[in-house]
Design an enzyme around this catalytic site. Structure first.
Site, PDB file in Angstrom:
ATOM      1  N   ASP A  16       0.827  -1.240   0.073  1.00  0.00           N
ATOM      2  CA  ASP A  16       0.051  -0.067   0.042  1.00  0.00           C
ATOM      3  C   ASP A  16       0.834   1.187   0.009  1.00  0.00           C
ATOM      4  O   ASP A  16       1.262   1.905   1.034  1.00  0.00           O
ATOM      5  CB  ASP A  16      -0.768   0.003   1.154  1.00  0.00           C
ATOM      6  N   GLU A  89      -6.431   5.273  -8.291  1.00  0.00           N
ATOM      7  CA  GLU A  89      -7.965   5.683  -7.744  1.00  0.00           C
ATOM      8  C   GLU A  89      -8.347   7.024  -8.725  1.00  0.00           C
ATOM      9  O   GLU A  89      -7.588   7.863  -8.861  1.00  0.00           O
ATOM     10  CB  GLU A  89      -7.550   6.246  -6.364  1.00  0.00           C
ATOM     11  N   LYS A 125      -9.712   2.266  -8.705  1.00  0.00           N
ATOM     12  CA  LYS A 125     -10.220   2.344  -7.165  1.00  0.00           C
ATOM     13  C   LYS A 125     -11.271   3.591  -7.259  1.00  0.00           C
ATOM     14  O   LYS A 125     -11.212   4.567  -7.837  1.00  0.00           O
ATOM     15  CB  LYS A 125      -9.049   2.770  -6.313  1.00  0.00           C
ATOM     16  N   THR A 149     -13.242   1.295  -2.629  1.00  0.00           N
ATOM     17  CA  THR A 149     -12.242   1.458  -1.533  1.00  0.00           C
ATOM     18  C   THR A 149     -13.275   2.340  -0.295  1.00  0.00           C
ATOM     19  O   THR A 149     -14.305   2.650  -0.801  1.00  0.00           O
ATOM     20  CB  THR A 149     -11.119   2.448  -1.766  1.00  0.00           C
ATOM     21  N   PHE A 171     -11.926  -1.305   5.095  1.00  0.00           N
ATOM     22  CA  PHE A 171     -11.041  -0.684   6.029  1.00  0.00           C
ATOM     23  C   PHE A 171     -10.764  -1.321   7.698  1.00  0.00           C
ATOM     24  O   PHE A 171     -11.681  -1.424   8.155  1.00  0.00           O
ATOM     25  CB  PHE A 171     -10.878   0.804   5.890  1.00  0.00           C
TER      26      PHE A 171
END
Length: 317
Positions: A16, A89, A125, A149, A171
């Protein structure tokens, strides 16, 4: 084996980070980025030439176009290191605009394909708002794979499964943060760790629901605060982990048991959400509502900062 090696036996390990110079050390399969991680990377001297050259090469394009060129440039460098996929993203400021999200995603994929990268190596994303999930539904139907996400609630996960998205990123750490802050002085860290961590419990429920109902959407645990959260989700399809936590896993030889396996827990009935039911369920979950809004705001702030950096470089060129 060290803990990183142990983890790779049961889960696909994903890095990440936007800092592609760190990636080779940990040999991840995939990598994920977001606006905050890209901003963090471009503020480092090692990446200044990459940013400057990309902006200079496209200085007559629109700001949005240049931003996408920068994001894809980082993605291309990452794909030189990882054998699998990179997640790039869409601007978080489009989180409530389905059509604009679809258009931006198509542009990102077009840039990757123009650089010789097949779309199977890219995950777009998108924030798991209702609009984002519907955008992903449309993109997936056209063979553009998505990573949903900022996912904090069960209803978001169910809606993503209904939309047949390729992958979700529930998350862990941000859920943990919310419950810890909410509990205040009464928080018992030891009692709420590992399998009792609220973030771990959320991802475990989603993972088990997907497996019980034969859902093909991949589950990638994300946003970790400590190694315990990671090992408590070993066996999850994928886990995306920051370089500092990857280093801690690499440095430890402590054994741990696979947490998620063939036992998928107590049966959960199949459910679905139309738009009204989704919005109500999300609204009814204070943690998810607050963390989703906070996450979008945070990514939007960093996207705006990146815009300003790029605009300054363009004007100076």
């Amino acid at each position: 084996m060290n803990q990183l090696q142990q983890l790779k036996q049961s889960s696909t390990v994903v890095a990440d980070t936007g800092d592609f110079l760190q990636l080779a050390r940990f040999a991840p399969q995939d990598a994920t980025t977001n606006p905050s991680l890209i901003l963090k990377a471009v503020l480092q001297p090692d990446y200044a030439p990459l940013l400057e050259s990309t902006v200079a090469a496209h200085r007559n394009a629109s700001l949005d176009d240049i931003v996408d060129q920068v994001l894809v440039r980082f993605g291309l460098e990452i794909l030189k290191v990882v054998p699998g996929r990179v997640s790039t993203e869409v601007d978080a400021r489009l989180s409530f605009d389905r059509a604009a999200t679809v258009a931006r995603a198509r542009r990102l994929i077009a840039l990757y394909e123009a650089a010789g990268i097949g779309r199977e190596r890219v995950l777009i994303k998108i924030a798991a708002t209702w609009e984002g999930i519907q955008a992903a539904r449309e993109l997936e139907q056209d063979g553009i794979f998505c990573n949903l996400t900022l996912l904090f609630s069960f209803c978001q996960a169910v809606a993503c499964a209904d939309a047949k998205v390729r992958l979700i990123s529930p998350f862990v750490g941000r859920i943990y943060d919310w419950y810890k802050k909410s509990a205040g002085a009464s928080w018992d860290e030891a009692a709420r760790s590992l399998a009792n961590d609220p973030g771990v419990q959320s991802v475990t429920r989603i993972y088990q629901y997907y497996k019980q109902h034969g859902i093909n959407t991949q589950v990638m645990g994300a946003s970790f605060r400590n190694v315990g959260q990671i090992t408590a989700l070993s066996g999850c399809d994928l886990l995306t982990i920051s370089p500092d936590l990857l280093a801690k896993l690499e440095a430890s030889d402590a054994p741990f048991e696979r947490a998620l396996g063939v036992d998928h827990g107590a049966p959960q009935p199949a459910v679905s959400f139309d738009e009204a039911a989704f919005r109500y369920a999300l609204n009814d979950d204070a943690m998810a509502t607050e963390k989703l809004a906070e996450g979008i705001r945070g990514f939007a702030v960093d996207a705006a900062k990146l815009d300003k950096m790029i605009e300054a470089l363009r004007l100076a060129a």
